[in-house]
Design a protein around this motif. Structure first.
Motif, PDB file in Angstrom:
ATOM      1  N   ILE A 153      13.769 -15.737  -2.904  1.00 29.22           N
ATOM      2  CA  ILE A 153      12.869 -15.256  -1.851  1.00 29.22           C
ATOM      3  C   ILE A 153      13.621 -14.370  -0.850  1.00 29.22           C
ATOM      4  N   THR A 154      14.863 -14.727  -0.540  1.00 28.94           N
ATOM      5  CA  THR A 154      15.605 -13.889   0.411  1.00 28.94           C
ATOM      6  C   THR A 154      15.925 -12.513  -0.178  1.00 28.94           C
ATOM      7  N   GLN A 155      15.803 -12.370  -1.500  1.00 28.38           N
ATOM      8  CA  GLN A 155      16.088 -11.074  -2.125  1.00 28.38           C
ATOM      9  C   GLN A 155      14.874 -10.145  -2.146  1.00 28.38           C
ATOM     10  N   THR A 156      13.719 -10.629  -1.668  1.00 24.74           N
ATOM     11  CA  THR A 156      12.528  -9.776  -1.723  1.00 24.74           C
ATOM     12  C   THR A 156      12.556  -8.740  -0.602  1.00 24.74           C
ATOM     13  N   GLU A 157      11.628  -7.777  -0.706  1.00 25.90           N
ATOM     14  CA  GLU A 157      11.575  -6.662   0.257  1.00 25.90           C
ATOM     15  C   GLU A 157      10.830  -7.105   1.517  1.00 25.90           C
ATOM     16  N   PRO A 158      11.038  -6.380   2.631  1.00 26.85           N
ATOM     17  CA  PRO A 158      10.307  -6.709   3.857  1.00 26.85           C
ATOM     18  C   PRO A 158       8.798  -6.592   3.669  1.00 26.85           C
ATOM     19  N   VAL A 159       8.084  -7.284   4.497  1.00 31.48           N
ATOM     20  CA  VAL A 159       6.624  -7.323   4.399  1.00 31.48           C
ATOM     21  C   VAL A 159       6.028  -5.938   4.706  1.00 31.48           C
ATOM     22  N   LEU A 160       4.964  -5.607   3.986  1.00 31.79           N
ATOM     23  CA  LEU A 160       4.296  -4.322   4.194  1.00 31.79           C
ATOM     24  C   LEU A 160       3.261  -4.445   5.309  1.00 31.79           C
ATOM     25  N   SER A 161       3.063  -3.357   6.013  1.00 33.56           N
ATOM     26  CA  SER A 161       2.028  -3.372   7.044  1.00 33.56           C
ATOM     27  C   SER A 161       0.680  -3.046   6.405  1.00 33.56           C
ATOM     28  N   LYS A 162      -0.350  -3.166   7.220  1.00 34.30           N
ATOM     29  CA  LYS A 162      -1.709  -2.952   6.723  1.00 34.30           C
ATOM     30  C   LYS A 162      -1.864  -1.563   6.081  1.00 34.30           C
ATOM     31  N   GLN A 163      -1.242  -0.565   6.723  1.00 31.31           N
ATOM     32  CA  GLN A 163      -1.379   0.811   6.223  1.00 31.31           C
ATOM     33  C   GLN A 163      -0.637   0.994   4.895  1.00 31.31           C
ATOM     34  N   GLU A 164       0.528   0.321   4.753  1.00 36.07           N
ATOM     35  CA  GLU A 164       1.365   0.519   3.557  1.00 36.07           C
ATOM     36  C   GLU A 164       0.772  -0.139   2.323  1.00 36.07           C
ATOM     37  N   VAL A 165      -0.010  -1.190   2.538  1.00 39.91           N
ATOM     38  CA  VAL A 165      -0.490  -1.993   1.412  1.00 39.91           C
ATOM     39  C   VAL A 165      -1.269  -1.150   0.409  1.00 39.91           C
ATOM     40  N   SER A 166      -2.075  -0.223   0.902  1.00 39.86           N
ATOM     41  CA  SER A 166      -2.948   0.549   0.017  1.00 39.86           C
ATOM     42  C   SER A 166      -2.157   1.392  -0.979  1.00 39.86           C
ATOM     43  N   GLN A 167      -0.878   1.680  -0.650  1.00 40.57           N
ATOM     44  CA  GLN A 167      -0.083   2.525  -1.558  1.00 40.57           C
ATOM     45  C   GLN A 167       0.516   1.728  -2.712  1.00 40.57           C
ATOM     46  N   HIS A 168       0.314   0.407  -2.725  1.00 39.75           N
ATOM     47  CA  HIS A 168       0.924  -0.411  -3.768  1.00 39.75           C
ATOM     48  C   HIS A 168      -0.150  -1.102  -4.602  1.00 39.75           C
ATOM     49  N   SER A 169       0.215  -1.339  -5.881  1.00 36.34           N
ATOM     50  CA  SER A 169      -0.717  -2.085  -6.738  1.00 36.34           C
ATOM     51  C   SER A 169      -0.678  -3.567  -6.346  1.00 36.34           C
ATOM     52  N   THR A 170      -1.724  -4.275  -6.725  1.00 39.40           N
ATOM     53  CA  THR A 170      -1.852  -5.670  -6.290  1.00 39.40           C
ATOM     54  C   THR A 170      -0.654  -6.514  -6.734  1.00 39.40           C
ATOM     55  N   LEU A 171      -0.258  -6.346  -8.016  1.00 36.74           N
ATOM     56  CA  LEU A 171       0.799  -7.209  -8.547  1.00 36.74           C
ATOM     57  C   LEU A 171       2.142  -6.948  -7.889  1.00 36.74           C
ATOM     58  N   SER A 172       2.402  -5.662  -7.588  1.00 35.90           N
ATOM     59  CA  SER A 172       3.717  -5.328  -7.031  1.00 35.90           C
ATOM     60  C   SER A 172       3.880  -5.876  -5.620  1.00 35.90           C
ATOM     61  N   LEU A 173       2.781  -6.307  -5.019  1.00 40.48           N
ATOM     62  CA  LEU A 173       2.866  -6.815  -3.649  1.00 40.48           C
ATOM     63  C   LEU A 173       3.757  -8.051  -3.555  1.00 40.48           C
ATOM     64  N   PHE A 174       3.915  -8.752  -4.685  1.00 41.54           N
ATOM     65  CA  PHE A 174       4.723  -9.963  -4.648  1.00 41.54           C
ATOM     66  C   PHE A 174       6.215  -9.679  -4.488  1.00 41.54           C
ATOM     67  N   LYS A 175       6.564  -8.384  -4.510  1.00 41.98           N
ATOM     68  CA  LYS A 175       7.966  -8.028  -4.219  1.00 41.98           C
ATOM     69  C   LYS A 175       8.216  -8.020  -2.720  1.00 41.98           C
ATOM     70  N   TYR A 176       7.140  -7.988  -1.930  1.00 41.29           N
ATOM     71  CA  TYR A 176       7.298  -7.795  -0.483  1.00 41.29           C
ATOM     72  C   TYR A 176       6.971  -9.090   0.273  1.00 41.29           C
ATOM     73  N   LEU A 177       7.932  -9.990   0.247  1.00 40.39           N
ATOM     74  CA  LEU A 177       7.675 -11.298   0.849  1.00 40.39           C
ATOM     75  C   LEU A 177       8.532 -11.545   2.090  1.00 40.39           C
ATOM     76  N   GLY A 178       9.177 -10.505   2.569  1.00 40.45           N
ATOM     77  CA  GLY A 178       9.912 -10.699   3.815  1.00 40.45           C
ATOM     78  C   GLY A 178      11.410 -10.766   3.648  1.00 40.45           C
ATOM     79  N   GLY A 179      11.870 -11.243   2.467  1.00 38.43           N
ATOM     80  CA  GLY A 179      13.305 -11.302   2.214  1.00 38.43           C
ATOM     81  C   GLY A 179      14.055 -12.069   3.285  1.00 38.43           C
ATOM     82  N   LYS A 180      15.161 -11.467   3.732  1.00 39.98           N
ATOM     83  CA  LYS A 180      16.009 -12.164   4.714  1.00 39.98           C
ATOM     84  C   LYS A 180      15.330 -12.263   6.072  1.00 39.98           C
TER      85      LYS A 180
END
Lengths: 283, 373
Positions: free
Chosen positions: B149-176
């Motif tokens: 979990i600490t290796q994941t990417e920072p969380v996306l904001s509301k505006q950024e979410v639309s640029q990503h597919s649903t499944l790829s969102l699980f890469k953005y869990l906040g990380g460190k």
């Protein structure tokens, strides 16, 4: 009459030690057969082979036409129990911290007809299953005179009661063949007499076939129709009790060479003496 | 069918009462501080009871419970946060009432399922490993989850979410850094509905033939197997169930706090649950509940009386004393109401009254052992 339990010549080695060598056995339905031999002869190992704890190097175990244990494909112990083979243990293995009733009820689980989800949802089927298990278990406890102690914790039972509870628990699996591993060990003479009656009673009542390991020669000679004697993993004699009592090889195995007229009585004493040390050493 | 309905009735009635209680504003009468404590207690009860299925019922020693909780927390948090943005372009506080709750339920179930899947994977080695070895595997698993979990990417904001597919969102869990802005939907009603369900499920399991089969694995695995109990199946089932509820607890936790930090799911968190199970008594449902309340509420209480800085000292000391006096836990393997029932109960009750002396003797014996005289 064809055999209920058939053991085709079966061997097992632990490294260089041949624990069991070419052991074969046929049990007809309803028979009561004794399996005796000095300490370390391989009796309990044979039970472990029959119940699937060990897999034999060669040979097979067949119960009522169903292959149970075989070098390539041995069933797991719980599958063998479901096929109709139940056992007790030389060193008592009760579910020590559970109640007497629970000990027996757990053994009825393999015949349970309710599902896991049913138990969580408490369906009608699950309720019925619970009451069926309870009444079946109480029935068995009644036969063994333990109904009054159903709610007691198993570990606090007197030793003789623990042994009897083990038999009751084994019977709860609804077996065709019952394997008793030294059921009289540690019992006093009165308890042994009661046990003798009990074994005969359950045998008739449930139509059981019994294979009995026992060091108490009085008990074995009294109730067994046939006896198999093993020593160092090898069968050294088979036959009726009267034949075994005068068998030179058997006397030699128990007492050493130079048999004389006192051999028969000596064998009985030696066996009784060993019962205590055997269970202590292997536990 | 009617039997099933009858079986569901207690849960339905309980949830209805909780719903009314929440609707009339019942929980807020405790005050914000106490209400917060109640939520934490409820979540910890779920955690303790779920671990109790593995450690208490089947007797397998798992010390990686935080791993399942973390999985549930991140899965639940991600589903409500990203789910709300994906579905409605916004998240619950700004949504019409009810929609957020629906998403919340879906998120909780998914949190449980993700953790249950992991529970299955961790349950498999338990077929071959026992005792300390299994403990090490479960501990390792929890650490792996935390580090992933600490290796994941920072969380996306509301505006950024639309640029990503649903499944790829699980890469953005906040990380460190912290996964924040999770909708804070958890309230008294949700927490205690889950508590109710878990208690009912655990109790029914323990009273049923399947629960007894689990207990037999704890008591004597060789005998259980010889009596026809499919021991491996029950061990895996226990792990899956425990992981599911731990995942749900994690989901509740995520949506209570509104932010997640992977480092909060370390060994200490697993250990808290173990303390509840051991303190309450292995397999005792009421014992674990009581222990969860005590262990969770003690810090709040100490803060109230101004002993906050001695919290850890008092906590550790009382644990040591309790384990010396009652090594089998508060209720042993029994339930609270059976402990003092019947003839055996009377004897136990008497010995309970005599405890100050026993405490003294127990502590003295322990002290002598430590001092070595």
């Amino acid at each position: 009459m064809s055999a209920l339990l058939e053991v085709a010549p079966m061997s097992l080695s632990f490294g260089g030690l041949k624990a069991v060598c070419d052991f074969s056995l046929e049990l007809a339905k309803g028979e009561l057969v004794g399996l005796i031999g000095p300490n370390g002869a391989g009796k309990t190992t044979i039970f472990n082979l029959l119940t699937g704890v060990y897999t034999p190097d060669v040979g097979s175990v067949t119960l009522a036409g169903k292959l149970l244990n075989h070098p390539e494909r041995g069933l797991r112990p719980f599958e063998i129990a479901a096929a109709g083979m139940a056992r007790t243990f030389q060193n008592i293995r009760l579910f020590a911290d559970l109640s007497v009733l629970d000990n027996v009820r757990i053994a009825t689980h393999l015949r349970a007809r309710s599902t896991f989800w049913g138990a969580l949802l408490k369906t009608t089927a699950a309720r019925k299953e619970e009451s069926r298990q309870r009444s079946h278990a109480m029935e068995l406890l009644d036969i063994f005179g333990l109904a009054g102690r159903a709610d007691e914790v198993a570990r606090f039972l007197p030793y003789g009661d623990q042994r009897r509870l083990e038999i009751a628990r084994a019977l709860a699996t609804d077996p065709k063949v019952l394997l008793l591993d030294e059921p009289a060990a540690g019992m006093n003479p009165q308890e042994k007499i009661a046990l003798k009656g009990l074994i005969q009673l359950v045998r008739e009542r449930f139509g059981l076939t019994v294979l009995l390991i026992e060091h108490d020669m009085g008990l074995v000679m009294d109730i067994c129709e046939r006896i198999v004697v093993i020593d160092h993993g090898v069968v050294i004699a088979r036959g009726k009790p009267s034949e075994i009592q005068v068998d030179a090889k058997v006397i030699e195995a128990y007492l050493g060479a130079a048999p004389d007229a006192a051999g028969e009585a000596g064998a009985g004493e030696a066996g009784a003496g060993e019962a205590a040390t055997d269970s202590g050493a292997k536990a | 069918m009617t039997g099933t309905l009858k079986g569901l009735l207690p849960i339905a009635i309980g949830i209805a009462i909780l719903f009314v209680f929440q609707a009339v504003g019942g929980p807020s009468m405790f005050g914000a501080y106490q209400e917060d404590a109640l939520l934490v207690i409820g979540i910890n009860i779920v955690l303790g009871l779920s671990l109790n299925i593995v450690n208490g019922f089947t007797g397998q020693f798992s010390i990686g419970h935080a791993g399942f909780m973390a999985l549930g927390a991140y899965a639940g948090g991600a589903i409500t946060y990203y789910g709300a943005i994906k579905l409605w372009g916004s998240y619950p506080p700004e949504l019409p009432p009810g929609t957020g709750d629906l998403l919340f339920v879906v998120a909780l179930v998914c949190a449980g399922l993700v953790a249950a899947g992991a529970g299955y994977l961790v349950g498999l080695p338990s077929l071959r490993l026992r005792g300390d070895y299994l403990a090490i595997v479960t501990l390792g698993f929890a650490e792996i989850i935390r580090i992933i979990i600490t290796q994941t990417e920072p969380v996306l904001s509301k505006q950024e979410v639309s640029q990503h597919s649903t499944l790829s969102l699980f890469k953005y869990l906040g990380g460190k850094s912290i996964f924040d802005r999770i909708p804070r939907v958890t309230n008294f009603f949700w927490v205690y509905s889950v508590v109710l369900i878990v208690i009912v499920v655990c109790y029914r399991l323990k009273q049923s033939t399947h629960g007894r089969a689990m207990l037999s694995v704890r008591e004597n695995e060789i005998a259980a197997e010889a009596m026809g109990v499919h021991t491996t199946r029950f061990k895996v089932r226990a792990f899956v169930m425990a992981a599911f509820f731990a995942g749900v607890a994690g989901g509740l936790y995520a949506m209570k706090l509104g932010n997640l930090d992977a480092n909060r799911f370390d060994f200490q968190r697993s250990f808290e649950s173990i303390v509840m199970v051991v303190l309450g008594g292995m397999g005792s449902i009421s014992g674990v509940c009581l222990a969860a309340v005590l262990v969770t509420y003690a810090p709040y209480l100490l803060r109230d009386v101004g002993l906050d800085q001695y919290r850890m000292v008092i906590y550790s000391l009382s644990l040591v004393v309790l384990m010396v006096v009652r090594p089998q836990g508060l209720f042993g393997m029994h339930e609270a109401w059976t402990v003092f029932a019947g003839e055996a109960g009377r004897r136990r009750w008497q010995s309970f009254i005599g405890t100050p002396k026993r405490w003294y003797l127990g502590v003295r014996a322990y002290a002598r052992k430590v001092v070595g005289t």
